[in-house]
Design a protein around this motif. Structure first.
Motif, PDB file in Angstrom:
ATOM      1  N   ARG A 262       0.836  -1.203   0.000  1.00  0.00           N
ATOM      2  CA  ARG A 262       0.000   0.000   0.000  1.00  0.00           C
ATOM      3  C   ARG A 262       0.875   1.259   0.000  1.00  0.00           C
ATOM      4  N   GLU A 263       1.969   1.221   0.735  1.00  0.00           N
ATOM      5  CA  GLU A 263       2.899   2.357   0.734  1.00  0.00           C
ATOM      6  C   GLU A 263       3.532   2.539  -0.640  1.00  0.00           C
ATOM      7  N   GLU A 264       3.880   1.433  -1.286  1.00  0.00           N
ATOM      8  CA  GLU A 264       4.464   1.510  -2.625  1.00  0.00           C
ATOM      9  C   GLU A 264       3.439   2.072  -3.620  1.00  0.00           C
ATOM     10  N   ALA A 265       2.190   1.666  -3.493  1.00  0.00           N
ATOM     11  CA  ALA A 265       1.149   2.207  -4.374  1.00  0.00           C
ATOM     12  C   ALA A 265       1.030   3.717  -4.204  1.00  0.00           C
ATOM     13  N   ALA A 266       1.102   4.181  -2.952  1.00  0.00           N
ATOM     14  CA  ALA A 266       1.033   5.627  -2.696  1.00  0.00           C
ATOM     15  C   ALA A 266       2.223   6.341  -3.337  1.00  0.00           C
ATOM     16  N   LYS A 267       3.414   5.729  -3.258  1.00  0.00           N
ATOM     17  CA  LYS A 267       4.595   6.318  -3.904  1.00  0.00           C
ATOM     18  C   LYS A 267       4.410   6.415  -5.415  1.00  0.00           C
ATOM     19  N   GLN A 268       3.644   5.470  -5.974  1.00  0.00           N
ATOM     20  CA  GLN A 268       3.390   5.468  -7.410  1.00  0.00           C
ATOM     21  C   GLN A 268       2.286   6.453  -7.791  1.00  0.00           C
ATOM     22  N   GLY A 269       1.783   7.190  -6.802  1.00  0.00           N
ATOM     23  CA  GLY A 269       0.743   8.172  -7.077  1.00  0.00           C
ATOM     24  C   GLY A 269      -0.657   7.622  -7.071  1.00  0.00           C
ATOM     25  N   ARG A 270      -0.827   6.418  -6.522  1.00  0.00           N
ATOM     26  CA  ARG A 270      -2.149   5.799  -6.493  1.00  0.00           C
ATOM     27  C   ARG A 270      -2.768   5.892  -5.104  1.00  0.00           C
ATOM     28  N   ASN A 271      -4.079   5.857  -5.056  1.00  0.00           N
ATOM     29  CA  ASN A 271      -4.810   5.723  -3.805  1.00  0.00           C
ATOM     30  C   ASN A 271      -4.706   4.259  -3.373  1.00  0.00           C
ATOM     31  N   PRO A 272      -4.123   3.956  -2.217  1.00  0.00           N
ATOM     32  CA  PRO A 272      -3.966   2.556  -1.809  1.00  0.00           C
ATOM     33  C   PRO A 272      -5.277   1.784  -1.704  1.00  0.00           C
ATOM     34  N   ASP A 273      -6.388   2.506  -1.547  1.00  0.00           N
ATOM     35  CA  ASP A 273      -7.673   1.825  -1.458  1.00  0.00           C
ATOM     36  C   ASP A 273      -8.183   1.351  -2.813  1.00  0.00           C
ATOM     37  N   THR A 274      -7.445   1.648  -3.884  1.00  0.00           N
ATOM     38  CA  THR A 274      -7.834   1.160  -5.208  1.00  0.00           C
ATOM     39  C   THR A 274      -7.146  -0.153  -5.554  1.00  0.00           C
ATOM     40  N   ILE A 275      -6.450  -0.762  -4.589  1.00  0.00           N
ATOM     41  CA  ILE A 275      -5.868  -2.081  -4.795  1.00  0.00           C
ATOM     42  C   ILE A 275      -6.361  -3.017  -3.708  1.00  0.00           C
ATOM     43  N   ALA A 276      -6.483  -4.291  -4.053  1.00  0.00           N
ATOM     44  CA  ALA A 276      -6.884  -5.325  -3.100  1.00  0.00           C
ATOM     45  C   ALA A 276      -5.785  -6.369  -3.021  1.00  0.00           C
ATOM     46  N   ILE A 277      -5.205  -6.532  -1.829  1.00  0.00           N
ATOM     47  CA  ILE A 277      -4.135  -7.509  -1.614  1.00  0.00           C
ATOM     48  C   ILE A 277      -4.780  -8.823  -1.164  1.00  0.00           C
ATOM     49  N   CYS A 278      -4.568  -9.876  -1.955  1.00  0.00           N
ATOM     50  CA  CYS A 278      -5.248 -11.149  -1.709  1.00  0.00           C
ATOM     51  C   CYS A 278      -4.240 -12.291  -1.598  1.00  0.00           C
ATOM     52  N   PRO A 279      -3.837 -12.660  -0.383  1.00  0.00           N
ATOM     53  CA  PRO A 279      -2.926 -13.793  -0.215  1.00  0.00           C
ATOM     54  C   PRO A 279      -3.594 -15.120  -0.581  1.00  0.00           C
ATOM     55  N   ALA A 280      -2.780 -16.064  -0.996  1.00  0.00           N
ATOM     56  CA  ALA A 280      -3.270 -17.400  -1.344  1.00  0.00           C
ATOM     57  C   ALA A 280      -3.419 -18.266  -0.101  1.00  0.00           C
TER      58      ALA A 280
END
Length: 448
Positions: A262-280
């Protein structure tokens, strides 16, 4: 994504003779008609019965023939050797379902932007806005040889190419405004040409010029699935991915990785809430804990040592038949591994060795077994307890279900576990709408 979080559920599928667990075909309940549409439509219905948001096909462009530089052991033991094109299979699955999202893997390494953009946007229309694209880079020489290349591209350079391709494809998908088509028969105007833009992309890897041929789908464009977990791959995933598939060993590691991504997404200029992290996860369940444990013992007994060695060779692009079991890998050998670096990083981290042995790779990767991801065994409440813990403690936005056998693993999860998760209010009772993007709670277009 909505503030009222619900678990996102993803079914991990293979268009082949087994699930990602290579021993699954040996299971007495696994169906053998994997070359027929009925097989995949049964899986689709099982996932939709459980209100899964998405089923997606993993894929590779070669069978695993790197171990011992031969295909014979893989073929003899049925280790992921049948690999069909997932896109037409998804079309047959869409015909058997109404709401289930369906995603296909297409490699950024060997296909060009226009081909992928048109194929996936067409599939999105034909599914009524339920399509997703699992974006991958191809990672071993067997795939390169099948596709007419001299060898695989170096790890980080594969992602450089993929970045460029994604930029090109997003431009293509945005070429038509949603209201460009007028279909005005009276005045003979089909579409407003001011709302359709051409593109002229000149990059290192791709040079494309023209006007895209497929208008936006009901959900804008396909949902982007990604699984980059290490270094350059993680950077790519957080730049482009919407549903991001990971493998973590425990809740603590899951919390750490989700936070970092989520921190990396923010660095990329994205809202972290626009990604879903789904572990297997693997799940083995039944009416009682005892029944579940008996099922697990049987599933676990099906694996053979050759399964793991074959799949480690495939995914790391290194022939494990050349190493003794307790022989450490040299710095030069580790540096030459050009496959899925996330597995190498995991083995180094868990073994505590900068030069792990072949045994360390087998033990800590779990490759070819039902231990590659956390395996939750228990009655429905016990399984739900563990999934809820991951979800509420911030280790996951959802889960990717690995199947120990097909279609039974999906059917049992839908029958036993989903109702318990719904009872706890952490899993949706029904689909929110007709599109995958809407059911995930994402905006109509991938946005920064």
């Amino acid at each position: 994504m909505a503030n009222n979080r619900k678990i996102i559920m993803v079914g991990f599928m293979q268009a082949q003779n087994c699930s990602n667990y290579p021993a699954s075909w040996r299971h007495h309940q696994s169906a053998g008609d994997f070359l027929t549409p009925d097989y995949y439509q049964r899986i689709a219905r099982a996932l939709e019965d459980g209100k899964f948001h998405l089923g997606f096909f993993d894929d590779r462009l070669a069978l695993p023939d790197i171990y011992g530089a031969d295909h014979k052991e893989a073929v003899k033991n049925g280790i992921r050797v049948v690999k069909m094109d997932p896109v037409p299979i998804l079309a047959t699955m869409a015909m058997a379902t109404k709401n289930l999202g369906l995603a296909a893997t297409i490699s950024t390494t060997y296909y060009n932007a226009f081909h992928i953009a048109r194929t996936m946007m067409t599939l999105d229309h034909m599914t009524g806005g339920r399509a997703g694209w699992n974006v991958v880079t191809s990672l071993n020489d067997s795939e390169a040889f099948n596709m007419g290349a001299a060898g695989t591209i170096e790890h980080d350079r594969r992602y450089d190419r993929a970045d460029e391709l994604m930029t090109n494809i997003i431009d293509m998908w945005g070429a038509w405004d949603p209201d460009a088509i007028l279909f005005d028969k009276e005045n003979g105007v089909f579409a407003d040409p001011e709302k359709v833009r051409s593109y002229d992309f000149q990059g290192e890897w791709f040079q494309t010029k023209g006007t895209f041929t497929v208008p936006p789908s009901p959900q804008g464009h396909p949902v982007i699935v990604q699984a980059g977990q290490s270094g350059r791959g993680r950077q790519f995933a957080c730049e482009w991915g919407e549903v991001i598939f990971t493998i973590q060993n425990n809740v603590e590691r899951g919390v750490q990785v989700r936070k970092e991504m989520r921190e990396e997404a923010a660095k990329q200029g994205r809202n972290p809430d626009t990604i879903a992290i789904c572990p297997a996860v693997y799940v083995t369940t039944g009416e009682t804990q005892s029944i579940a444990e008996d099922k697990y013992a049987y599933v676990n007994s099906l694996a053979k040592p050759i399964d793991g060695l074959t799949l480690l060779s495939e995914v790391l692009n290194f022939d494990f038949a050349t190493k003794g079991y307790d022989e450490p890998f040299t710095d030069e050998e580790l540096g030459s591994i050009n496959g899925l670096r996330g597995i190498l990083d995991k083995v180094v981290r868990l073994s505590g060795k900068s030069n792990p042995t072949l045994k360390d790779f087998v033990d800590h990767s779990g490759r070819g077994t039902v231990h590659e991801a956390p395996h939750i065994v228990g009655d429905p409440k016990q399984v739900a307890d563990e999934l809820e813990k991951w979800f509420t403690e911030g280790a996951a936005d959802g889960f990717v279900l690995f199947a120990s056998h097909t279609p039974g693993a999906y059917e049992e999860f839908s029958r036993y576990v989903v109702p318990e998760l719904q009872r706890r209010g952490i899993y949706h009772d029904d689909y929110a709408g007709p599109t995958l993007r809407g059911n995930l709670g994402f905006s109509s277009y991938r946005q920064k």
